[in-house]
Design a protein around this motif. Structure first.
Motif, PDB file in Angstrom:
ATOM      1  N   VAL A  33      -7.335   7.075  13.748  1.00 19.97           N
ATOM      2  CA  VAL A  33      -7.237   6.432  15.058  1.00 19.97           C
ATOM      3  C   VAL A  33      -5.942   6.939  15.687  1.00 19.97           C
ATOM      4  N   ASP A  34      -6.077   7.742  16.728  1.00 23.11           N
ATOM      5  CA  ASP A  34      -4.905   8.305  17.388  1.00 23.11           C
ATOM      6  C   ASP A  34      -4.056   7.210  18.023  1.00 23.11           C
ATOM      7  N   GLN A  35      -2.882   7.597  18.458  1.00 25.87           N
ATOM      8  CA  GLN A  35      -1.923   6.621  18.996  1.00 25.87           C
ATOM      9  C   GLN A  35      -2.562   5.783  20.108  1.00 25.87           C
ATOM     10  N   HIS A  36      -2.331   4.487  20.020  1.00 27.92           N
ATOM     11  CA  HIS A  36      -2.852   3.529  20.973  1.00 27.92           C
ATOM     12  C   HIS A  36      -2.001   2.269  20.887  1.00 27.92           C
ATOM     13  N   ALA A  55       4.281   4.037  13.339  1.00 28.55           N
ATOM     14  CA  ALA A  55       4.828   3.288  14.477  1.00 28.55           C
ATOM     15  C   ALA A  55       6.331   3.516  14.512  1.00 28.55           C
ATOM     16  N   GLU A  56       6.869   3.617  15.704  1.00 29.25           N
ATOM     17  CA  GLU A  56       8.314   3.789  15.900  1.00 29.25           C
ATOM     18  C   GLU A  56       8.863   4.975  15.107  1.00 29.25           C
ATOM     19  N   GLY A  57       8.086   6.056  15.025  1.00 27.32           N
ATOM     20  CA  GLY A  57       8.547   7.275  14.376  1.00 27.32           C
ATOM     21  C   GLY A  57       8.508   7.273  12.856  1.00 27.32           C
ATOM     22  N   ALA A  58       7.968   6.215  12.257  1.00 27.85           N
ATOM     23  CA  ALA A  58       7.901   6.134  10.795  1.00 27.85           C
ATOM     24  C   ALA A  58       6.462   5.889  10.364  1.00 27.85           C
ATOM     25  N   THR A  59       6.090   6.464   9.215  1.00 26.22           N
ATOM     26  CA  THR A  59       4.758   6.264   8.660  1.00 26.22           C
ATOM     27  C   THR A  59       4.874   5.473   7.367  1.00 26.22           C
ATOM     28  N   ARG A  60       4.071   4.425   7.272  1.00 30.91           N
ATOM     29  CA  ARG A  60       4.018   3.593   6.055  1.00 30.91           C
ATOM     30  C   ARG A  60       2.679   3.791   5.374  1.00 30.91           C
ATOM     31  N   HIS A  61       2.713   3.949   4.050  1.00 31.33           N
ATOM     32  CA  HIS A  61       1.499   4.017   3.234  1.00 31.33           C
ATOM     33  C   HIS A  61       1.238   2.603   2.737  1.00 31.33           C
ATOM     34  N   LEU A  62       0.124   2.021   3.159  1.00 30.00           N
ATOM     35  CA  LEU A  62      -0.178   0.619   2.862  1.00 30.00           C
ATOM     36  C   LEU A  62      -1.350   0.512   1.898  1.00 30.00           C
ATOM     37  N   ARG A  63      -1.178  -0.342   0.887  1.00 33.60           N
ATOM     38  CA  ARG A  63      -2.187  -0.573  -0.146  1.00 33.60           C
ATOM     39  C   ARG A  63      -2.471  -2.067  -0.225  1.00 33.60           C
ATOM     40  N   PRO A  64      -3.485  -2.482  -1.006  1.00 31.60           N
ATOM     41  CA  PRO A  64      -3.801  -3.907  -1.098  1.00 31.60           C
ATOM     42  C   PRO A  64      -2.562  -4.765  -1.410  1.00 31.60           C
ATOM     43  N   GLY A  65      -2.425  -5.818  -0.614  1.00 29.41           N
ATOM     44  CA  GLY A  65      -1.285  -6.726  -0.737  1.00 29.41           C
ATOM     45  C   GLY A  65      -0.190  -6.448   0.273  1.00 29.41           C
ATOM     46  N   LEU A  70       2.705  -5.774  14.308  1.00 25.35           N
ATOM     47  CA  LEU A  70       2.883  -4.951  15.494  1.00 25.35           C
ATOM     48  C   LEU A  70       3.073  -5.886  16.681  1.00 25.35           C
ATOM     49  N   ALA A  71       4.016  -5.573  17.519  1.00 27.60           N
ATOM     50  CA  ALA A  71       4.215  -6.343  18.736  1.00 27.60           C
ATOM     51  C   ALA A  71       3.145  -5.953  19.753  1.00 27.60           C
ATOM     52  N   ALA A  72       2.853  -6.845  20.674  1.00 29.31           N
ATOM     53  CA  ALA A  72       1.933  -6.512  21.755  1.00 29.31           C
ATOM     54  C   ALA A  72       2.475  -5.298  22.496  1.00 29.31           C
ATOM     55  N   GLY A  73       1.609  -4.334  22.761  1.00 26.61           N
ATOM     56  CA  GLY A  73       2.011  -3.133  23.476  1.00 26.61           C
ATOM     57  C   GLY A  73       2.697  -2.069  22.645  1.00 26.61           C
ATOM     58  N   GLN A  74       2.875  -2.296  21.336  1.00 30.61           N
ATOM     59  CA  GLN A  74       3.574  -1.324  20.491  1.00 30.61           C
ATOM     60  C   GLN A  74       2.659  -0.149  20.151  1.00 30.61           C
ATOM     61  N   PRO A  75       3.019   1.069  20.544  1.00 30.32           N
ATOM     62  CA  PRO A  75       2.200   2.237  20.210  1.00 30.32           C
ATOM     63  C   PRO A  75       2.175   2.468  18.692  1.00 30.32           C
TER      64      PRO A  75
END
Length: 93
Positions: A33-36, A55-65, A70-75
């Motif tokens: 899903v491209d930036q939105h 988001a905000e120039g950083a990428t997080r790898h997220l796993r279960p748990g 994200l704030a409203a309007g945050q790309p």
């Protein structure tokens, strides 16, 4: 994946924190899903699979748990793993 009781607890805690909608989101394998942005704030918990959230120039790898907000309007952009991902999301409109 976590059970219905766990989702009910997540939804109750989110409601107590001011979030007015909760749902389960399932994403297919390797989806991108491209930036939105969204007109609502987000609180989410990954419950199956894996995803990468940028988001905000950083990428997080997220796993279960893992949780994210994200704030409203945050790309932001999303990428999902080889098995896709499921997360619970609460929205504050």
């Amino acid at each position: 994946m976590a059970g219905a009781d766990d989702f009910a607890r997540f939804a109750a805690a989110a409601a107590a924190a001011g979030y007015d909608e909760t749902q389960v989101r399932d994403w297919p394998a390797a989806a991108v899903v491209d930036q939105h942005d969204h007109p609502f704030a987000v609180l989410a918990r990954v419950v199956a699979g894996e995803m990468w959230l940028t988001a905000e120039g950083a990428t997080r790898h997220l796993r279960p748990g893992d949780e994210f907000t994200l704030a409203a309007g945050q790309p932001h952009a999303e990428r999902y793993g080889a098995s896709g991902a499921t997360y619970w999301v609460a929205r504050r409109h």
